[in-house]
Design an enzyme around this catalytic site. Structure first.
Site, mmCIF file in Angstrom:
data_model
loop_
_atom_site.group_PDB
_atom_site.id
_atom_site.type_symbol
_atom_site.label_atom_id
_atom_site.label_comp_id
_atom_site.label_asym_id
_atom_site.label_seq_id
_atom_site.Cartn_x
_atom_site.Cartn_y
_atom_site.Cartn_z
ATOM 1 N N GLU A 188 0.834 -1.204 0.000
ATOM 2 C CA GLU A 188 0.000 0.000 0.000
ATOM 3 C C GLU A 188 0.868 1.253 0.000
ATOM 4 O OE1 GLU A 188 0.558 1.829 2.862
ATOM 5 O OE2 GLU A 188 1.713 0.165 3.680
ATOM 6 N N GLY B 30 6.195 0.058 4.331
ATOM 7 C CA GLY B 30 5.025 -0.244 3.514
ATOM 8 C C GLY B 30 5.457 -0.621 2.112
ATOM 9 N N GLU B 31 4.601 -0.321 1.141
ATOM 10 C CA GLU B 31 4.854 -0.604 -0.282
ATOM 11 C C GLU B 31 4.862 -2.096 -0.598
ATOM 12 O OE1 GLU B 31 8.487 1.178 -1.655
ATOM 13 O OE2 GLU B 31 8.001 3.155 -0.844
ATOM 14 N N GLY B 32 4.685 -2.966 0.395
ATOM 15 C CA GLY B 32 4.827 -4.392 0.173
ATOM 16 C C GLY B 32 6.256 -4.877 0.311
#
Length: 341
Positions: free
Chosen positions: A165, A307-309
């Site tokens: 995300e 975040g960002e995976g």
């Protein structure tokens, strides 16, 4: 908290959560039989052996494999950002999406290093969801449509999906969801996010507390918590988790914000997130408490909170390695190695 049903359009999603198919026990049994014959002592690969069983259970394969992994990053903007709950303005969400497209973000490097597909889904960045401390994030139709959109990440038939995300202020949104689901005080669930501290952190907690107090008894209904407090990226990830279960696609959940999507589903049916592996425990202060509420043990603890995976991508490579080790190792008979008496 007791679950109180609502009318359409959430009914279909509720049915999917409550009727989530179980694991493929025959595939798990096949993995265990093969594992007992491999050239190693039983249990010698520790959690890697558990991961292979998990992968088999939810892919429905006696020889599980990871050949088409995908990191799906959902990006959204939030009206609550205007309340000063983040160290960065919401314009950064658009700028980071451009950075993803240009290949310059951390997740781009990890996906390239590990040969993992990456798709970024922009969710109306120019129209942030309303400020949840003052009004609801969605109406029911809008929330359900966003959940359905999240399922589109499965269109390319990946065999493992990693949730990611991007969204300035979304740690405040996730904290509000946890506060609504689990009670306590807002301060119990609010952390530094992008780097707020001191008075700014206390202000963030106050805004989150205002958002949760506003929804009152709606806290008893997890889908209403999502509708009233959630962002578009969290709703989309919730939809992806639900869809993946029914399409036999295991899911790796990244960190603090992605876990909020799983928490909503867990509150309706705890077994409905058994196909999810939790990549890591975030440095965000409340994440360990949330994982304990979910009864989940994270794979890694690297002090990450980007975040960002990113954590999910690292975990995916471990999952792939576990599957490849199980599939490629010789048995005692094949290798001509004496088994234990």
């Amino acid at each position: 908290m007791a679950f109180a049903p609502t009318a359409l359009p959430f009914d279909d999603f509720r049915d999917l959560v409550l009727l989530a198919p179980g694991p493929d026990t025959a595939a798990v049994d096949a993995v265990r039989i093969r594992d007992s014959q491999l050239t190693k002592p039983p249990g010698a690969l520790g959690r890697l052996e558990e991961i292979v069983e998990w992968l088999a259970a939810w892919q429905g394969r006696a020889r599980p494999a990871v050949q088409r992994p995908l990191v799906a990053v959902f990006a959204a903007n939030h009206g609550i950002a205007d309340k000063g709950v983040s160290a960065f303005p919401k314009e950064v969400t658009v700028q980071m999406v451009a950075n993803f497209a240009a290949g310059g973000a951390a997740i781009n490097q990890l996906c390239a290093a590990f040969d993992i597909g990456l798709k970024v889904f922009e969710l109306a960045l120019e129209v942030p969801t309303p400020d949840i401390s003052e009004t609801d994030a969605f109406d029911e139709a809008g929330c359900a449509a966003t959940m359905a959109f999240g399922m589109e990440a499965l269109a390319g038939q990946p065999d493992l999906v990693c949730l990611g995300e991007m969204g300035i202020a979304n740690t405040a949104v996730a904290s509000a969801i946890y506060h609504a689901l689990y009670g306590g005080t807002a301060a119990d669930w609010v952390g530094a996010g992008t780097g707020v501290a001191g008075d700014a952190l206390a202000h963030k907690a106050a805004v989150v507390g205002q958002a949760v107090a506003r929804i009152g008894e709606a806290r008893k209904n997890p889908f209403e918590v999502l509708r009233r407090l959630g962002g578009r990226e969290i709703a989309a990830m919730a939809g992806l988790i639900i869809g993946a279960r029914h399409q036999k696609v295991p899911v790796i959940v990244d960190g603090f914000v992605t876990t909020a999507a799983a928490a909503v589903i867990h509150a309706i049916n705890p077994a409905a997130i058994d196909h999810c592996l939790f990549a890591h425990v975030s440095a965000e202060s409340a994440h360990a408490k949330v994982l304990a509420k979910l009864g989940k043990r994270p794979l890694l603890d690297l002090g990450m909170r980007l975040g960002e995976g990113t954590g999910a991508a690292i975990a995916a490579n471990i999952v792939r390695a576990a599957a490849a080790t199980h599939a490629g190792m010789a048995t005692f008979g094949e290798a001509g190695v004496s088994d234990k008496d």
